[in-house]
Design a protein around this motif. Structure first.
Motif, PDB file in Angstrom:
ATOM      1  N   LEU A  43     -38.992 -14.588   2.167  1.00  9.25           N
ATOM      2  CA  LEU A  43     -38.734 -14.392   3.274  1.00  9.25           C
ATOM      3  C   LEU A  43     -37.760 -13.270   2.797  1.00  9.25           C
ATOM      4  O   LEU A  43     -36.762 -13.831   2.414  1.00  9.25           O
ATOM      5  N   LEU A  44     -38.574 -12.620   3.696  1.00  8.33           N
ATOM      6  CA  LEU A  44     -37.507 -11.592   3.633  1.00  8.33           C
ATOM      7  C   LEU A  44     -37.800 -10.346   4.462  1.00  8.33           C
ATOM      8  O   LEU A  44     -38.192  -9.923   4.819  1.00  8.33           O
ATOM      9  N   PRO A  45     -37.458 -11.020   5.882  1.00  4.41           N
ATOM     10  CA  PRO A  45     -37.380 -10.413   6.956  1.00  4.41           C
ATOM     11  C   PRO A  45     -37.114  -8.911   7.412  1.00  4.41           C
ATOM     12  O   PRO A  45     -37.547  -7.735   7.874  1.00  4.41           O
ATOM     13  N   HIS A  46     -35.955  -8.568   6.261  1.00  2.59           N
ATOM     14  CA  HIS A  46     -35.592  -6.977   6.220  1.00  2.59           C
ATOM     15  C   HIS A  46     -35.637  -6.561   5.188  1.00  2.59           C
ATOM     16  O   HIS A  46     -35.496  -6.731   3.737  1.00  2.59           O
ATOM     17  N   LYS A  47     -36.292  -5.203   4.919  1.00  4.15           N
ATOM     18  CA  LYS A  47     -36.360  -4.519   3.212  1.00  4.15           C
ATOM     19  C   LYS A  47     -35.550  -3.916   3.348  1.00  4.15           C
ATOM     20  O   LYS A  47     -34.466  -3.848   4.021  1.00  4.15           O
ATOM     21  N   ASN A  48     -35.110  -3.825   2.035  1.00  3.58           N
ATOM     22  CA  ASN A  48     -33.334  -3.433   0.370  1.00  3.58           C
ATOM     23  C   ASN A  48     -33.718  -2.244   1.003  1.00  3.58           C
ATOM     24  O   ASN A  48     -34.832  -1.497   1.523  1.00  3.58           O
ATOM     25  N   ILE A  49     -32.014  -1.439   1.109  1.00  6.13           N
ATOM     26  CA  ILE A  49     -32.172  -0.409   1.153  1.00  6.13           C
ATOM     27  C   ILE A  49     -31.464   0.437  -0.497  1.00  6.13           C
ATOM     28  O   ILE A  49     -30.738  -0.389  -0.624  1.00  6.13           O
ATOM     29  N   SER A  50     -32.119   1.651  -0.130  1.00  8.55           N
ATOM     30  CA  SER A  50     -30.179   2.071  -1.521  1.00  8.55           C
ATOM     31  C   SER A  50     -29.290   1.994  -1.221  1.00  8.55           C
ATOM     32  O   SER A  50     -28.993   2.636  -0.125  1.00  8.55           O
ATOM     33  N   VAL A  96     -28.274  -5.758  -4.414  1.00  9.42           N
ATOM     34  CA  VAL A  96     -29.288  -5.921  -3.347  1.00  9.42           C
ATOM     35  C   VAL A  96     -28.465  -5.170  -1.248  1.00  9.42           C
ATOM     36  O   VAL A  96     -27.156  -5.722  -1.386  1.00  9.42           O
ATOM     37  N   CYS A  97     -29.024  -4.472  -1.041  1.00 10.15           N
ATOM     38  CA  CYS A  97     -28.398  -3.725   0.513  1.00 10.15           C
ATOM     39  C   CYS A  97     -29.136  -4.121   1.457  1.00 10.15           C
ATOM     40  O   CYS A  97     -31.124  -3.770   1.031  1.00 10.15           O
ATOM     41  N   VAL A  98     -29.372  -4.773   2.637  1.00 15.20           N
ATOM     42  CA  VAL A  98     -30.096  -4.736   3.387  1.00 15.20           C
ATOM     43  C   VAL A  98     -28.969  -4.196   4.475  1.00 15.20           C
ATOM     44  O   VAL A  98     -27.713  -4.356   4.904  1.00 15.20           O
ATOM     45  N   SER A  99     -30.116  -3.354   5.672  1.00 16.96           N
ATOM     46  CA  SER A  99     -29.475  -2.981   7.368  1.00 16.96           C
ATOM     47  C   SER A  99     -29.872  -3.028   8.492  1.00 16.96           C
ATOM     48  O   SER A  99     -31.468  -2.574   7.754  1.00 16.96           O
ATOM     49  N   ASP A 100     -29.866  -3.252   9.234  1.00 14.75           N
ATOM     50  CA  ASP A 100     -30.632  -3.489  10.199  1.00 14.75           C
ATOM     51  C   ASP A 100     -29.717  -2.461  11.137  1.00 14.75           C
ATOM     52  O   ASP A 100     -29.633  -2.562  12.349  1.00 14.75           O
ATOM     53  N   VAL A 101     -28.706  -1.472  10.758  1.00 18.46           N
ATOM     54  CA  VAL A 101     -27.549  -0.548  11.759  1.00 18.46           C
ATOM     55  C   VAL A 101     -28.714   0.210  12.345  1.00 18.46           C
ATOM     56  O   VAL A 101     -29.218   0.581  12.270  1.00 18.46           O
ATOM     57  N   LYS A 102     -28.091   0.325  13.881  1.00 20.47           N
ATOM     58  CA  LYS A 102     -28.770   1.319  14.761  1.00 20.47           C
ATOM     59  C   LYS A 102     -27.573   1.932  15.928  1.00 20.47           C
ATOM     60  O   LYS A 102     -27.952   1.562  15.993  1.00 20.47           O
ATOM     61  N   VAL A 103     -28.367   2.578  16.128  1.00 19.20           N
ATOM     62  CA  VAL A 103     -27.592   3.283  17.084  1.00 19.20           C
ATOM     63  C   VAL A 103     -27.871   3.810  18.888  1.00 19.20           C
ATOM     64  O   VAL A 103     -29.516   4.467  18.134  1.00 19.20           O
ATOM     65  N   ASP A 104     -27.954   3.288  19.382  1.00 17.28           N
ATOM     66  CA  ASP A 104     -28.738   3.355  21.029  1.00 17.28           C
ATOM     67  C   ASP A 104     -27.822   3.811  21.584  1.00 17.28           C
ATOM     68  O   ASP A 104     -27.020   2.612  22.299  1.00 17.28           O
ATOM     69  N   ASP A 105     -28.031   4.397  22.858  1.00 22.29           N
ATOM     70  CA  ASP A 105     -26.845   4.875  23.896  1.00 22.29           C
ATOM     71  C   ASP A 105     -25.902   5.633  23.389  1.00 22.29           C
ATOM     72  O   ASP A 105     -24.826   4.954  24.017  1.00 22.29           O
ATOM     73  N   GLU A 106     -25.078   5.305  21.822  1.00 24.60           N
ATOM     74  CA  GLU A 106     -24.525   5.866  21.227  1.00 24.60           C
ATOM     75  C   GLU A 106     -23.484   4.595  21.195  1.00 24.60           C
ATOM     76  O   GLU A 106     -22.208   4.221  20.585  1.00 24.60           O
TER      77      GLU A 106
END
Length: 202
Positions: A43-50, A96-106
């Motif tokens: 179970l790895l819903p999000h990919k790891n980031i550097s 281990v770093c995981v992120s789903d951070v995003k910017v939508d309409d500021e």
């Protein structure tokens, strides 16, 4: 750096007169057995980031203010200022770093989660999971991603310490953890529920 049940002097007026409270985070604790970890292996819903990708968060003002409103980050009990040079200190094989951070309409949403582990003083390991951001809509996927990584890396009982912004909906974390069948870790010698960072005024 202290917790609510460790350095009791931090609660005194004399301590507060010479030290400034920078931030406070809630602490939630779970314990996961080796047999439970088998359920999370794939179970790895999000990919790891550097960890170096976090630099882009430092450089983008809206994201920086959302994730690190006090201009500090804490990883495995160690506080860091938001300097790109500090990221090298986090570049370890046990990070281990995981992120789903995003910017939508500021508007910034999502979470950044950083997990590290170390051998516990008792049998097993401690896994520190530091969550940044207040949008808890993806907290389930973050937990699953880290549990998946834990299952691949460790083969013993794991004590999971989750540190979250005290402005977020902690109830969401409790609901999701219960849904996943995670067991609360209750320890008479470690009753902490808050983590606080102070800096000397001197």
């Amino acid at each position: 750096m202290t917790t609510d049940d460790y350095n009791l002097k931090a609660q005194t007026d004399s301590f507060r007169q010479t030290n400034t409270l920078i931030l406070t985070r809630d602490l939630v604790k779970f314990v996961v057995s080796p047999s439970d970890l088998n359920e999370y292996t794939d179970l790895l819903p999000h990919k790891n980031i550097s960890v170096y990708q976090v630099k882009s968060y430092f450089d983008t003002e809206s994201i920086r203010k959302y994730l690190f409103p006090e201009d500090r980050m804490i990883v495995e009990w160690v506080p860091y200022r938001l300097l790109s040079s500090n990221l090298a200190l986090l570049d370890k094989k046990n990070t281990v770093c995981v992120s789903d951070v995003k910017v939508d309409d500021e508007i910034v949403s999502g979470l950044l989660s950083i997990g590290t582990y170390y051998k516990a003083s008792r049998p097993g390991y401690v896994y520190c999971l530091d969550l940044y951001g207040t949008d808890m809509s993806s907290v389930r996927d973050h937990l699953l991603s880290h549990l998946g990584c834990i299952a691949k890396m460790l083969d013993d009982i794991v004590y999971v310490l989750v540190f979250v912004d005290n402005r977020c909906e902690k109830e969401k974390l409790s609901y999701v953890s219960a849904e996943l069948g995670l067991v609360n870790w209750i320890d008479s010698h470690f009753k902490s529920t808050l983590q606080s960072l102070f800096e000397s005024k001197l």
